[in-house]
Write a protein that holds these residues in place. Structure first.
Motif, short mmCIF file in Angstrom:
data_model
loop_
_atom_site.label_atom_id
_atom_site.label_comp_id
_atom_site.label_asym_id
_atom_site.label_seq_id
_atom_site.Cartn_x
_atom_site.Cartn_y
_atom_site.Cartn_z
N LEU A 631 0.83 -1.20 0.00
CA LEU A 631 0.00 0.00 0.00
C LEU A 631 0.87 1.25 0.00
O LEU A 631 1.91 1.31 0.64
N THR A 632 0.41 2.27 -0.73
CA THR A 632 1.04 3.60 -0.69
C THR A 632 0.06 4.57 -0.05
O THR A 632 -1.02 4.17 0.39
N ARG A 633 0.45 5.83 -0.01
CA ARG A 633 -0.45 6.80 0.62
C ARG A 633 -1.73 7.02 -0.19
O ARG A 633 -2.72 7.56 0.31
N TYR A 634 -1.75 6.56 -1.45
CA TYR A 634 -2.95 6.68 -2.26
C TYR A 634 -3.99 5.62 -1.91
O TYR A 634 -5.16 5.78 -2.24
N ASN A 635 -3.58 4.53 -1.29
CA ASN A 635 -4.47 3.42 -0.92
C ASN A 635 -5.25 2.88 -2.12
O ASN A 635 -6.44 2.58 -2.02
N LEU A 636 -4.57 2.78 -3.27
CA LEU A 636 -5.23 2.22 -4.44
C LEU A 636 -5.46 0.73 -4.27
O LEU A 636 -4.65 0.02 -3.66
N THR A 637 -6.57 0.24 -4.80
CA THR A 637 -6.83 -1.18 -4.79
C THR A 637 -5.94 -1.88 -5.82
O THR A 637 -5.31 -1.23 -6.67
N SER A 638 -5.90 -3.20 -5.76
CA SER A 638 -5.11 -3.95 -6.74
C SER A 638 -5.61 -3.68 -8.15
O SER A 638 -4.82 -3.62 -9.10
N PHE A 639 -6.91 -3.51 -8.32
CA PHE A 639 -7.48 -3.22 -9.62
C PHE A 639 -7.11 -1.81 -10.07
O PHE A 639 -6.72 -1.59 -11.23
N ALA A 640 -7.18 -0.82 -9.17
CA ALA A 640 -6.87 0.57 -9.52
C ALA A 640 -5.41 0.74 -9.92
O ALA A 640 -5.08 1.60 -10.74
N ILE A 641 -4.53 -0.06 -9.33
CA ILE A 641 -3.10 0.03 -9.67
C ILE A 641 -2.86 -0.26 -11.15
O ILE A 641 -1.93 0.27 -11.76
N THR A 642 -3.74 -1.06 -11.75
CA THR A 642 -3.53 -1.45 -13.15
C THR A 642 -4.11 -0.44 -14.14
O THR A 642 -3.85 -0.55 -15.35
N LEU A 643 -4.89 0.53 -13.68
CA LEU A 643 -5.65 1.38 -14.60
C LEU A 643 -4.76 2.27 -15.45
O LEU A 643 -5.09 2.56 -16.60
N ASN A 644 -3.66 2.76 -14.90
CA ASN A 644 -2.80 3.69 -15.63
C ASN A 644 -1.56 2.99 -16.21
O ASN A 644 -0.63 3.65 -16.68
N GLU A 645 -1.57 1.69 -16.19
CA GLU A 645 -0.40 0.93 -16.67
C GLU A 645 -0.32 0.95 -18.19
O GLU A 645 -1.33 0.80 -18.89
N LEU A 646 0.88 1.14 -18.68
CA LEU A 646 1.16 1.03 -20.11
C LEU A 646 1.79 -0.34 -20.37
O LEU A 646 3.00 -0.52 -20.23
N THR A 647 0.97 -1.32 -20.69
CA THR A 647 1.47 -2.65 -20.96
C THR A 647 2.27 -2.65 -22.27
O THR A 647 2.10 -1.76 -23.12
N PRO A 648 3.15 -3.63 -22.47
CA PRO A 648 3.98 -3.67 -23.69
C PRO A 648 3.13 -3.61 -24.96
O PRO A 648 2.17 -4.36 -25.12
N GLY A 649 3.48 -2.68 -25.85
CA GLY A 649 2.78 -2.54 -27.12
C GLY A 649 1.52 -1.73 -27.07
O GLY A 649 0.90 -1.48 -28.12
N LEU A 650 1.10 -1.30 -25.89
CA LEU A 650 -0.17 -0.56 -25.78
C LEU A 650 -0.03 0.89 -26.23
O LEU A 650 -0.94 1.44 -26.87
N LYS A 651 1.09 1.53 -25.90
CA LYS A 651 1.24 2.96 -26.18
C LYS A 651 1.07 3.27 -27.67
O LYS A 651 0.48 4.29 -28.03
N GLU A 652 1.56 2.38 -28.53
CA GLU A 652 1.48 2.61 -29.97
C GLU A 652 0.04 2.52 -30.49
O GLU A 652 -0.28 3.06 -31.56
#
Length: 746
Positions: A631-652
């Motif tokens: 946990l960080t000070r944001y208290n994001l859930t496991s699901f919320a942690i993935t929302l802003n993720e740039l998975t490989p090949g996604l940015k393009e």
């Protein structure tokens, strides 16, 4: 000659004038230099004072209020009835015929009389001296702790002796000695009624029927009266046991910080909505712990402990039924979800497994604190969405992504689709209701504000492991509107929402505006609106969030649902409760729904009651996922942690408007706080031009409004993504240029 008598408050000796002493002035007794006694009720011509008169101890004590006001003087009065009261005004009027013992050098000036600010019943309270300060002592009640301070050590001694003496007046007598019993045998006579009816010429058969009706109704009233008598008796027994446990603990010098009732005693209280309480703390740790928690004038705190007294039923799939203050919290095994009617045949579809990150990136810089009060003192009463705050108060996701976070438990909609397809419409709406509540679970402990998206900003979420595809866009800046559309297996979800928020100095109130729509492939539609959200203690105390109001889930077929989110009160020991029911088209209740929005939801078939026994066979609808280990000070859930993720090949594959490409949000996620603040300031300067852009004919790219209805997805996004062509998508995160003013997608 002086006559000396002992008052029941045995710590103080009363001196009264002798026979023949006609002095009208009250006699004074001084213990050291601390205690003065005023015998206001004494007769100067009598042989001594009337020790049977009501006697009070009074004086000025300094009470801790909060860090803003510190110690404040209050006028305290201790009566021999065991009631300690305090008020802001000094020298309140004493009851006629009462003696008053003054402790300390009380001011002689009489102020305007004010109402009592607080009352403490010593019979169910306790007190102790401070070990670090010889002028402080504490009084503990079931709901709060009074931090008190005297002017000198001698005054504290006098107050403690007075409290001990008053407590000694209360002995554990049998109920018959000090409390009159209610008469349990009631009787009624129908003779007068029969004579009156016969006088009016009513037939004897009708008279006998009337007599039987009266006797039948009276029998029901008598049964209810006997139950009240039993509850009263049980409550008095419990209070005596509480007092006995407290006195024994203090007499033995035990160091336990809290004394608990036996399970069967507590159960009696919980079923009757009486709360448990704790006695004294064992050391001066109470000073460090509770002074930090004081946040208002009345300094009411919660004993923040998840204490549940459980009853365990035998057999497989056992359930833990936890009761507190009449509320119900059920801790079921997760496999109980399959025990609901018709649910054992529902199989969640298998989706491909996708690996996503488990934590946020490690911060590059050390975070710098910011004074919240310095930022908001000039913005009280304003719309929060227009208040410019530094990036410190944001979490690394946008409001567009926050909309998708409400779909974390989309499997409930998959189950609802399966139930409806198999003909179980009741289980369908129950799962929809659980889904509507589950969206609030992620807000617990989340004190940071999501980024306000720019006009035209979008967000996509393709989660094949959940079988859903989600897309959202900011479609209006004034008013702020976010439209979203999600497709699952057999269902579609869409809405456009606006948040009306107000800053009230110590709290924020957020009122969602808009309707959430859910449509299944068979044509059944459900609609509902979100409830009010409030965030408290922004300046002092522990920040916490609460959701309250009524949610109506309207269906276009057989069933609808009504859910009541209970507003958390000062004395609420079981917060976050949600209670409701499902009714059919005729208005008949067919199921009861209950639980907590941050934990789980359950249901029982039929109308149901609030009785814990009737809810013991409840079935689980939804259970909150466990929080992530890091946990960080944001208290994001496991699901919320993935929302802003740039998975490989996604940015393009993303359009230039996607939230993942927003620079200030990305810098905040990476812990580059200085860069994030610079970018946030630049983008907010661009954001201020959004109104002019709308006035020049700007229109959203992927959503369209028909008339006064909601914005609806017009399609084409996923096809454009497949082709990699983003014609008409502006560079919303780029530098400000002159052509922005005339920007309009083709």
């Amino acid at each position: 000659m002086r006559v000396k008598e002992m008052h029941p408050l045995c710590c103080i000796t009363l001196e009264t004038a002798g026979i023949g002493d006609g002095s009208p002035e009250p006699a004074l007794l001084r213990i050291g230099s601390a205690v003065n006694f005023t015998a206001r009720g004494s007769d100067p011509n009598a042989g001594g004072s009337d020790v049977g008169t009501s006697t009070s101890v009074a004086g000025i004590l300094y009470k801790w209020t909060n860090y803003g006001k510190g110690w404040r003087s209050r006028w305290f009065t201790l009566r021999d009835s065991g009631v300690l009261s305090y008020s802001k005004s000094r020298h309140p009027q004493s009851p006629p015929g009462s003696d008053v013992i003054l402790i300390g050098s009380a001011a002689r000036g009489v102020r305007k009389h004010g109402k009592t600010a607080g009352i403490v019943h010593l019979k169910i309270s306790s007190f102790r001296e401070s070990k670090s300060d010889d002028r402080r002592f504490y009084i503990f009640t079931a709901t709060k702790t009074l931090h008190l301070r005297t002017s000198s050590k001698k005054e504290r001694v006098a107050w403690i002796e007075a409290l001990n003496s008053t407590r000694s007046l209360f002995s554990l007598k049998p109920q018959a000695d000090n409390t009159p019993l209610l008469t349990r045998e009631l009787s009624v006579s129908t003779e007068r009624l029969k004579l009156r009816l016969l006088e009016e010429g009513v037939g004897e058969g009708v008279v006998n029927d009337c007599e039987q009706i009266v006797l039948s109704e009276f029998s029901g009233v008598q049964g209810q009266f006997q139950l009240l008598c039993e509850e009263r008796s049980n409550l008095l027994d419990t209070l005596r046991q509480l007092e006995a446990a407290n006195i024994e603990a203090e007499a033995s010098g035990s160091n336990d910080g809290e004394y608990q009732l036996m399970k069967h005693e507590y159960r009696n209280l919980a079923q009757r909505k009486y709360s448990e309480w704790s006695t004294t703390e064992s050391s001066d740790d109470v000073e460090k712990q509770e002074l930090d928690e004081v946040s208002d004038e009345e300094e009411v705190h919660f004993f923040d402990a998840n204490e549940y007294f459980s009853e365990h039923t035998s057999g497989s799939g056992s359930k833990d039924v936890d009761q507190m203050d009449g509320g119900l919290s059920l801790g079921y095994q997760t496999n109980d979800v399959c025990k609901a009617d018709g649910m054992e045949n529902v199989i969640t579809p298998k989706y491909p497994k996708v690996e996503r990150r488990k934590k946020l990136p490690d911060p590059v810089e050390k975070e710098k604190g910011v004074s919240l009060w310095s930022m908001i003192k000039d913005n009280i009463g304003k719309d929060l969405t227009r208040v410019c705050l530094p990036v410190y108060f944001n979490e690394p996701i946008s409001s567009l992504q926050k909309c998708f976070e409400d779909l974390e438990y989309s499997h409930l909609l998959d189950q609802a689709y399966k139930h409806g397809k198999s003909g179980n419409s009741l289980m369908r709406i129950l799962n929809v209701a659980a889904f509507a509540v589950s969206g609030y679970a992620s807000s617990e402990g989340r004190h940071c504000k999501p980024f306000n998206p720019l006009l035209g900003e979008t967000y996509e979420a393709d989660y094949p492991e959940k079988g859903i595809r989600f897309f959202s866009e900011k479609v209006s800046h004034h008013p702020t509107l976010i439209a979203c559309h999600c497709e699952g297996k057999g269902w579609r979800f869409w809405c456009d929402t606006n948040l009306k928020s107000k800053f009230w100095g110590r709290s924020i109130q957020v009122d969602p505006v808009g309707t959430l729509n859910l449509e299944f492939d068979d044509g059944e539609i459900f609609q509902w609106s979100k409830v009010t959200t409030s965030i408290y203690n922004l300046i002092l105390g522990n920040i916490y969030c609460d959701h309250h109001g009524t949610m109506h889930i309207q269906g276009n077929r057989q069933y609808s649902c009504k859910l009541k989110f209970k507003e958390q009160s000062i004395l609420d020991r079981n917060p976050h409760q949600v209670n409701g029911f499902v009714e059919d088209s005729m208005g008949k209740k067919v199921a009861q729904v209950f639980g907590k929005w941050d934990d789980s939801m359950y249901f029982v078939s039929g109308e149901g009651t609030d009785n814990a026994k009737d809810r013991s066979d409840a079935s689980l609808l939804w259970k909150r996922n466990k929080p992530p280990p890091n946990l960080t000070r944001y208290n994001l859930t496991s699901f919320a942690i993935t929302l802003n993720e740039l998975t490989p090949g996604l940015k393009e594959k993303l359009p230039p408007t996607d939230s993942r490409l927003r620079p200030d949000q990305r810098h905040l996620e990476n812990g580059e706080f200085d860069k994030a603040n610079v970018e946030k300031l630049r983008l907010e300067t661009r954001q201020r031009m959004s109104r002019k852009m709308q006035e020049h004919g700007w229109k959203p790219r992927w959503f369209e409004r028909v008339g006064e209805g909601p914005f609806r997805y017009i399609g084409g996004y996923w096809e454009a993504r497949e082709q990699g062509t983003w014609n008409g998508c502006p560079d919303v995160f780029g530098e400000i240029t002159e052509d922005i003013m005339s920007m309009e997608p083709s």
